[in-house]
Design a protein around this motif. Structure first.
Motif, PDB file in Angstrom:
ATOM      1  N   GLY A   1       0.820  -1.075   0.012  1.00  0.00           N
ATOM      2  CA  GLY A   1       0.058   0.068   0.300  1.00  0.00           C
ATOM      3  C   GLY A   1       0.604   1.203  -0.038  1.00  0.00           C
ATOM      4  O   GLY A   1       0.454   2.298  -0.548  1.00  0.00           O
ATOM      5  N   LEU A   2       2.012   1.139   0.644  1.00  0.00           N
ATOM      6  CA  LEU A   2       2.924   2.480   0.742  1.00  0.00           C
ATOM      7  C   LEU A   2       3.471   2.424  -0.400  1.00  0.00           C
ATOM      8  O   LEU A   2       3.660   3.562  -1.224  1.00  0.00           O
ATOM      9  CB  LEU A   2       3.839   2.256   1.804  1.00  0.00           C
ATOM     10  N   VAL A   3       4.092   1.412  -1.125  1.00  0.00           N
ATOM     11  CA  VAL A   3       4.609   1.606  -2.527  1.00  0.00           C
ATOM     12  C   VAL A   3       3.691   2.015  -3.578  1.00  0.00           C
ATOM     13  O   VAL A   3       4.035   3.019  -4.344  1.00  0.00           O
ATOM     14  CB  VAL A   3       5.311   0.103  -2.952  1.00  0.00           C
ATOM     15  N   ALA A   4       2.658   1.653  -3.449  1.00  0.00           N
ATOM     16  CA  ALA A   4       1.330   2.149  -4.483  1.00  0.00           C
ATOM     17  C   ALA A   4       1.077   3.670  -4.492  1.00  0.00           C
ATOM     18  O   ALA A   4       1.093   4.299  -5.455  1.00  0.00           O
ATOM     19  CB  ALA A   4       0.119   1.472  -4.222  1.00  0.00           C
ATOM     20  N   ASP A   5       1.230   4.243  -3.098  1.00  0.00           N
ATOM     21  CA  ASP A   5       1.025   5.360  -2.898  1.00  0.00           C
ATOM     22  C   ASP A   5       2.320   6.359  -3.229  1.00  0.00           C
ATOM     23  O   ASP A   5       2.291   7.498  -3.888  1.00  0.00           O
ATOM     24  CB  ASP A   5       0.714   5.928  -1.387  1.00  0.00           C
ATOM     25  N   LEU A   6       3.349   5.750  -3.113  1.00  0.00           N
ATOM     26  CA  LEU A   6       4.622   6.332  -3.497  1.00  0.00           C
ATOM     27  C   LEU A   6       4.743   6.615  -4.949  1.00  0.00           C
ATOM     28  O   LEU A   6       4.998   7.496  -5.584  1.00  0.00           O
ATOM     29  CB  LEU A   6       5.825   5.405  -3.111  1.00  0.00           C
ATOM     30  N   LEU A   7       4.223   5.347  -5.813  1.00  0.00           N
ATOM     31  CA  LEU A   7       3.953   5.594  -7.239  1.00  0.00           C
ATOM     32  C   LEU A   7       3.080   6.670  -7.657  1.00  0.00           C
ATOM     33  O   LEU A   7       3.264   7.241  -8.663  1.00  0.00           O
ATOM     34  CB  LEU A   7       3.960   4.158  -7.961  1.00  0.00           C
ATOM     35  N   THR A   8       1.953   6.629  -7.012  1.00  0.00           N
ATOM     36  CA  THR A   8       1.055   7.703  -7.147  1.00  0.00           C
ATOM     37  C   THR A   8       1.601   9.151  -7.392  1.00  0.00           C
ATOM     38  O   THR A   8       1.521   9.825  -7.990  1.00  0.00           O
ATOM     39  CB  THR A   8      -0.364   7.578  -6.332  1.00  0.00           C
ATOM     40  N   ASP A   9       2.223   9.215  -6.324  1.00  0.00           N
ATOM     41  CA  ASP A   9       2.925  10.742  -5.925  1.00  0.00           C
ATOM     42  C   ASP A   9       4.022  10.848  -7.034  1.00  0.00           C
ATOM     43  O   ASP A   9       4.093  11.902  -7.562  1.00  0.00           O
ATOM     44  CB  ASP A   9       3.779  10.612  -4.631  1.00  0.00           C
ATOM     45  N   MET A  10       4.763   9.774  -7.280  1.00  0.00           N
ATOM     46  CA  MET A  10       5.744  10.122  -8.433  1.00  0.00           C
ATOM     47  C   MET A  10       4.904  10.363  -9.861  1.00  0.00           C
ATOM     48  O   MET A  10       5.704  11.228 -10.418  1.00  0.00           O
ATOM     49  CB  MET A  10       6.592   8.800  -8.308  1.00  0.00           C
ATOM     50  N   ALA A  11       4.063   9.982  -9.944  1.00  0.00           N
ATOM     51  CA  ALA A  11       3.339  10.169 -11.002  1.00  0.00           C
ATOM     52  C   ALA A  11       2.603  11.534 -11.322  1.00  0.00           C
ATOM     53  O   ALA A  11       2.779  12.310 -12.046  1.00  0.00           O
ATOM     54  CB  ALA A  11       2.319   9.356 -11.497  1.00  0.00           C
ATOM     55  N   GLU A  12       2.199  12.047 -10.076  1.00  0.00           N
ATOM     56  CA  GLU A  12       1.659  13.287 -10.010  1.00  0.00           C
ATOM     57  C   GLU A  12       2.884  14.526 -10.024  1.00  0.00           C
ATOM     58  O   GLU A  12       2.548  15.319 -10.423  1.00  0.00           O
ATOM     59  CB  GLU A  12       0.878  13.370  -8.749  1.00  0.00           C
ATOM     60  N   GLN A  13       3.950  14.168  -9.555  1.00  0.00           N
ATOM     61  CA  GLN A  13       5.065  14.861  -9.493  1.00  0.00           C
ATOM     62  C   GLN A  13       5.906  15.028 -10.717  1.00  0.00           C
ATOM     63  O   GLN A  13       6.667  16.101 -10.723  1.00  0.00           O
ATOM     64  CB  GLN A  13       5.984  15.013  -8.316  1.00  0.00           C
ATOM     65  N   SER A  14       5.846  14.378 -11.540  1.00  0.00           N
ATOM     66  CA  SER A  14       6.483  14.127 -12.901  1.00  0.00           C
ATOM     67  C   SER A  14       6.475  15.331 -13.838  1.00  0.00           C
ATOM     68  O   SER A  14       5.062  15.956 -13.553  1.00  0.00           O
ATOM     69  CB  SER A  14       6.311  12.826 -13.595  1.00  0.00           C
ATOM     70  N   LEU A  15       7.377  15.808 -14.348  1.00  0.00           N
ATOM     71  CA  LEU A  15       7.285  17.038 -15.275  1.00  0.00           C
ATOM     72  C   LEU A  15       6.245  16.747 -16.244  1.00  0.00           C
ATOM     73  O   LEU A  15       6.059  15.813 -16.883  1.00  0.00           O
ATOM     74  CB  LEU A  15       8.591  17.242 -15.839  1.00  0.00           C
ATOM     75  N   PRO A  16       5.464  17.749 -16.813  1.00  0.00           N
ATOM     76  CA  PRO A  16       4.621  17.626 -17.911  1.00  0.00           C
ATOM     77  C   PRO A  16       5.270  17.487 -19.154  1.00  0.00           C
ATOM     78  O   PRO A  16       6.454  17.721 -19.283  1.00  0.00           O
ATOM     79  CB  PRO A  16       3.904  18.848 -17.679  1.00  0.00           C
ATOM     80  N   ARG A  17       4.592  17.089 -20.048  1.00  0.00           N
ATOM     81  CA  ARG A  17       5.294  16.955 -21.404  1.00  0.00           C
ATOM     82  C   ARG A  17       5.894  18.281 -21.915  1.00  0.00           C
ATOM     83  O   ARG A  17       5.210  19.480 -21.688  1.00  0.00           O
ATOM     84  CB  ARG A  17       4.231  16.378 -22.577  1.00  0.00           C
ATOM     85  N   THR A  18       6.681  17.959 -22.901  1.00  0.00           N
ATOM     86  CA  THR A  18       7.356  18.987 -23.498  1.00  0.00           C
ATOM     87  C   THR A  18       6.821  19.099 -24.995  1.00  0.00           C
ATOM     88  O   THR A  18       6.885  18.018 -25.633  1.00  0.00           O
ATOM     89  CB  THR A  18       8.945  19.045 -23.596  1.00  0.00           C
ATOM     90  N   GLU A  19       6.566  20.180 -25.732  1.00  0.00           N
ATOM     91  CA  GLU A  19       5.863  20.250 -26.979  1.00  0.00           C
ATOM     92  C   GLU A  19       6.800  21.138 -27.808  1.00  0.00           C
ATOM     93  O   GLU A  19       7.013  22.474 -27.483  1.00  0.00           O
ATOM     94  CB  GLU A  19       4.412  20.711 -27.033  1.00  0.00           C
ATOM     95  N   THR A  20       7.528  20.420 -28.791  1.00  0.00           N
ATOM     96  CA  THR A  20       8.549  21.301 -29.460  1.00  0.00           C
ATOM     97  C   THR A  20       8.049  21.880 -30.802  1.00  0.00           C
ATOM     98  O   THR A  20       8.829  22.477 -31.556  1.00  0.00           O
ATOM     99  CB  THR A  20       9.950  20.529 -29.650  1.00  0.00           C
ATOM    100  N   GLY A  21       6.959  21.234 -31.300  1.00  0.00           N
ATOM    101  CA  GLY A  21       6.447  21.312 -32.701  1.00  0.00           C
ATOM    102  C   GLY A  21       7.008  20.181 -33.715  1.00  0.00           C
ATOM    103  O   GLY A  21       6.506  20.228 -35.094  1.00  0.00           O
ATOM    104  N   SER A  22       7.641  19.327 -33.312  1.00  0.00           N
ATOM    105  CA  SER A  22       8.008  18.121 -34.110  1.00  0.00           C
ATOM    106  C   SER A  22       7.960  16.808 -33.187  1.00  0.00           C
ATOM    107  O   SER A  22       8.368  16.820 -32.141  1.00  0.00           O
ATOM    108  CB  SER A  22       9.513  18.366 -34.735  1.00  0.00           C
ATOM    109  N   LEU A  23       7.782  15.925 -34.103  1.00  0.00           N
ATOM    110  CA  LEU A  23       7.669  14.548 -33.213  1.00  0.00           C
ATOM    111  C   LEU A  23       9.010  14.346 -32.613  1.00  0.00           C
ATOM    112  O   LEU A  23       9.161  13.762 -31.458  1.00  0.00           O
ATOM    113  CB  LEU A  23       7.238  13.382 -34.344  1.00  0.00           C
ATOM    114  N   LEU A  24      10.269  14.170 -33.384  1.00  0.00           N
ATOM    115  CA  LEU A  24      11.444  14.009 -32.814  1.00  0.00           C
ATOM    116  C   LEU A  24      11.749  14.806 -31.797  1.00  0.00           C
ATOM    117  O   LEU A  24      12.360  14.457 -30.669  1.00  0.00           O
ATOM    118  CB  LEU A  24      12.522  14.188 -34.077  1.00  0.00           C
TER     119      LEU A  24
END
Length: 225
Positions: free
Chosen positions: A65-88
């Motif tokens: 249960g603790l590890v599950a919450d840790l992973l949830t927090d890690m997902a929430e704290q991860s940086l949002p995507r970067t959009e550069t205008g090209s797929l690469l």
């Protein structure tokens, strides 16, 4: 919803509850990175976090249960995507973010511990799948934008392209021991972009709610995506 009936870590986003959760999850991550899942102990986590054992046992209940919450927090704290205008450009940003995370001594060791635990702990596997689903879904719109620009074919599976970008980096982390540097990240991004442009990731027509090789009537085994 009161503290006794709430899911772990979901009560009151501010104040003491948030501080306790942050301290406990930090301590859990430190312990995982240092000692692995097999040695993760709620009493030790409470000691490291400088909170009462009863608080940890009451809110998280079990190690999984603790590890599950840790992973949830890690997902929430991860940086949002970067959009550069090209797929690469977008895939390179994604790959470099994954590379920096996995190359970090603490974070890399933490992911190794969680992935290892997921091979034999169904609840940990479920939490890990949920973590990756969140992160892949965060970046998948970059591929859809490439489809809209005409860079890749219509019908491309956006999620598969993102998975293909990070997969070589996890392979290095877990199996080969090769250096995890920006060059490796860039190669992974270039390969995924080239394959996507060539139509290598068509969207599957399998029934909704199933994964490749898994039928609706067959229990899904715990595995690392």
């Amino acid at each position: 919803m009161d503290a006794e009936s709430a899911e772990p870590g979901t009560v009151r986003p501010g104040g003491r509850t948030a501080r306790v959760r942050a301290a406990v999850l930090q301590a859990a991550g430190d312990s995982l990175a240092e000692r692995g899942f097999a040695h993760l102990d709620l009493a030790d986590v409470a000691r490291r976090a400088e909170v009462g054992k009863t608080t940890v046992y009451r809110r998280w209940g079990t190690v999984t249960g603790l590890v599950a919450d840790l992973l949830t927090d890690m997902a929430e704290q991860s940086l949002p995507r970067t959009e550069t205008g090209s797929l690469l450009g977008d895939l390179r940003a994604n790959a470099r973010l994954v590379q920096r995370t996995l190359a970090d001594p603490r974070q890399g060791a933490l992911f190794k511990a969680v992935i290892a635990a997921a091979t034999c702990e169904p609840k940990t596997a479920e939490a890990l799948h949920r973590f990756y689903d969140i992160r892949v879904s965060e970046w998948a719109p970059c591929v859809q934008q490439a489809i809209d620009r005409g860079e890749v074919p219509e019908g491309t599976d956006t999620h598969e392209v993102i998975r293909a970008t990070s997969a070589p980096l996890y392979y290095r982390l877990l199996t080969s021991g090769d250096r995890l540097d920006e060059a490796a990240a860039d190669r992974a991004a270039e390969a995924a972009a080239a394959a996507a442009r060539a139509g290598a990731y068509p969207r599957s027509t399998r029934p909704s709610g199933t994964r490749p090789g898994v039928s609706r009537s067959t229990p899904r085994p715990a595995h690392v995506p």
